[in-house]
Design an enzyme around this catalytic site. Structure first.
Site, PDB file in Angstrom:
ATOM      1  N   PRO A  88       0.817  -1.218   0.000  1.00  0.00           N
ATOM      2  CA  PRO A  88       0.000   0.000   0.000  1.00  0.00           C
ATOM      3  C   PRO A  88       0.849   1.266   0.000  1.00  0.00           C
ATOM      4  O   PRO A  88       0.392   2.333  -0.356  1.00  0.00           O
ATOM      5  CB  PRO A  88      -0.791  -0.104   1.309  1.00  0.00           C
ATOM      6  CG  PRO A  88      -0.637  -1.491   1.794  1.00  0.00           C
ATOM      7  CD  PRO A  88       0.631  -2.019   1.212  1.00  0.00           C
ATOM      8  N   GLU A 116      -0.631  -7.790   8.565  1.00  0.00           N
ATOM      9  CA  GLU A 116      -0.542  -6.326   8.673  1.00  0.00           C
ATOM     10  C   GLU A 116       0.572  -5.770   7.793  1.00  0.00           C
ATOM     11  O   GLU A 116       0.748  -4.563   7.685  1.00  0.00           O
ATOM     12  CB  GLU A 116      -0.268  -5.925  10.136  1.00  0.00           C
ATOM     13  CG  GLU A 116      -1.449  -6.082  11.058  1.00  0.00           C
ATOM     14  CD  GLU A 116      -2.686  -5.399  10.506  1.00  0.00           C
ATOM     15  OE1 GLU A 116      -3.687  -6.087  10.267  1.00  0.00           O
ATOM     16  OE2 GLU A 116      -2.632  -4.173  10.271  1.00  0.00           O
ATOM     17  N   ARG A 153      -0.470  -8.353 -21.474  1.00  0.00           N
ATOM     18  CA  ARG A 153      -1.275  -7.874 -22.611  1.00  0.00           C
ATOM     19  C   ARG A 153      -0.465  -6.979 -23.544  1.00  0.00           C
ATOM     20  O   ARG A 153      -0.807  -6.793 -24.703  1.00  0.00           O
ATOM     21  CB  ARG A 153      -2.493  -7.093 -22.109  1.00  0.00           C
ATOM     22  CG  ARG A 153      -3.524  -7.905 -21.365  1.00  0.00           C
ATOM     23  CD  ARG A 153      -4.604  -6.987 -20.820  1.00  0.00           C
ATOM     24  NE  ARG A 153      -5.380  -6.444 -21.933  1.00  0.00           N
ATOM     25  CZ  ARG A 153      -6.489  -7.044 -22.428  1.00  0.00           C
ATOM     26  NH1 ARG A 153      -6.890  -8.194 -21.925  1.00  0.00           N
ATOM     27  NH2 ARG A 153      -7.163  -6.504 -23.407  1.00  0.00           N
ATOM     28  N   ASP A 168      -5.923   0.200 -26.704  1.00  0.00           N
ATOM     29  CA  ASP A 168      -5.621   1.328 -27.573  1.00  0.00           C
ATOM     30  C   ASP A 168      -6.019   2.641 -26.905  1.00  0.00           C
ATOM     31  O   ASP A 168      -5.222   3.562 -26.793  1.00  0.00           O
ATOM     32  CB  ASP A 168      -6.411   1.133 -28.867  1.00  0.00           C
ATOM     33  CG  ASP A 168      -5.925   2.101 -29.918  1.00  0.00           C
ATOM     34  OD1 ASP A 168      -6.745   2.675 -30.635  1.00  0.00           O
ATOM     35  OD2 ASP A 168      -4.690   2.301 -29.973  1.00  0.00           O
TER      36      ASP A 168
HETATM   37  C1  LIG Z   1      -0.429  -7.133   3.760  1.00  0.00           C
HETATM   38  O1  LIG Z   1      -0.170  -7.225   2.382  1.00  0.00           O
HETATM   39  C2  LIG Z   1      -0.774  -6.267   1.589  1.00  0.00           C
HETATM   40  C3  LIG Z   1      -1.841  -5.537   2.082  1.00  0.00           C
HETATM   41  C4  LIG Z   1      -2.402  -4.562   1.261  1.00  0.00           C
HETATM   42  C5  LIG Z   1      -1.884  -4.338  -0.021  1.00  0.00           C
HETATM   43  N1  LIG Z   1      -2.309  -3.386  -0.941  1.00  0.00           N
HETATM   44  C6  LIG Z   1      -1.609  -3.418  -2.050  1.00  0.00           C
HETATM   45  C7  LIG Z   1      -1.790  -2.494  -3.203  1.00  0.00           C
HETATM   46  O2  LIG Z   1      -1.220  -2.771  -4.282  1.00  0.00           O
HETATM   47  O3  LIG Z   1      -2.513  -1.525  -3.022  1.00  0.00           O
HETATM   48  S1  LIG Z   1      -0.406  -4.598  -2.062  1.00  0.00           S
HETATM   49  C8  LIG Z   1      -0.823  -5.113  -0.456  1.00  0.00           C
HETATM   50  C9  LIG Z   1      -0.237  -6.077   0.328  1.00  0.00           C
END
Ligand SMILES: COc1ccc2nc(C(=O)O)sc2c1
Length: 238
Positions: A88, A116, A153, A168
């Site tokens: 995230p 987490e 792709r 495209d």
């Molecule tokens: C705990 O592992 C996670 C949790 C949320 C998350 N969100 C991602 C994203 O690409 O937004 S990868 C990812 C990995």
């Protein structure tokens, strides 16, 4: 192109890649996907991959050792590969980044967290940290699949001759136009007349207007660097 995915849920990846464009690309040998279960890189009998967070707080954190052991196992062949942590906190994944990955990387390792999150020290062994968007996911596997799907792709030959209009239009920087197929009239909901006209020039203009209208409505942020013709059409819509 080769993707190596590190995850504690290999079945999530293995199930998805069998289908559609990805499945065809795998069968054609255009792409290879190898999935590794992080639990196979643990050293205890319970195959433990997580532990309580230092400093307290809710949930569990994924330990560095399985990630480190898996990455060292992959690197043993000394072949170049881009290591991408799905997180995230990563930089936003876009079509432009998909294009960059396709052009620059022959092999990518996609590292998926759960719980987490993962021990921060794993980031010392990766090249990029990438997020697919501003929403909470349960783990990195969906993000890894988004990256695999969008990059594959773009590989020449992957789509065969059914090159997608989505490809495209998004590559041109706006959303797709509406699509219709049989029946022509479904409970009084009719296909736009222009699409039945056979006038390809009119159809192309209608599609461009609709694509710009959709983009103006839902993703005005994409409306940059338009051609003078597209700008003229857009002004007519405003
Ligand atoms: C705990 O592992 C996670 C949790 C949320 C998350 N969100 C991602 C994203 O690409 O937004 S990868 C990812 C990995």
């Amino acid at each position: 192109m080769k993707f190596e995915v590190l995850t504690i849920f290999p079945e999530i990846i293995e199930c998805y890649i069998k289908h559609g464009v990805l499945g065809k690309a795998l069968n054609k040998g255009i792409v290879e996907v190898k999935v590794y279960n992080l639990r196979d890189f643990t050293s205890d009998k319970h195959k433990k991959v997580d532990d309580y967070p230092y400093g307290g707080g809710a949930g569990m954190v994924m330990q560095i050792e399985p990630f480190y052991n898996a990455i060292m196992h992959l690197k043993a062949d000394e072949k170049p590969r881009k290591l991408v942590l799905l997180s995230p906190q990563g930089r936003k994944f876009t079509q432009k980044l998909a294009q960059k990955f396709m052009e620059e990387s022959k092999a990518m390792v996609l590292i998926c967290g759960r719980y987490e999150g993962i021990d921060e020290r794993v980031k010392a062994f990766v090249d990029e940290e990438v997020s697919i968007g501003d929403y909470v996911l349960s783990g990195g596997e969906l993000a890894a699949l988004v990256i695999i799907d969008s990059v594959v792709r773009l590989i020449p030959g992957a789509l065969g001759d059914e090159l997608s209009a989505v490809e495209d239009s998004f590559m041109k920087g706006f959303l797709d136009y509406p699509h219709y197929t049989r029946p022509e009239d479904f409970k009084g909901m009719k296909v736009p007349e222009v699409l039945l006209s056979g006038d390809h020039k009119k159809i192309a203009l209608w599609r461009k207007r609709q694509a710009l209208k959709n983009t103006l409505k839902n993703r005005p942020d994409l409306l940059k660097n338009l051609s003078p013709e597209d700008m003229r059409i857009l002004k007519e819509l405003c």
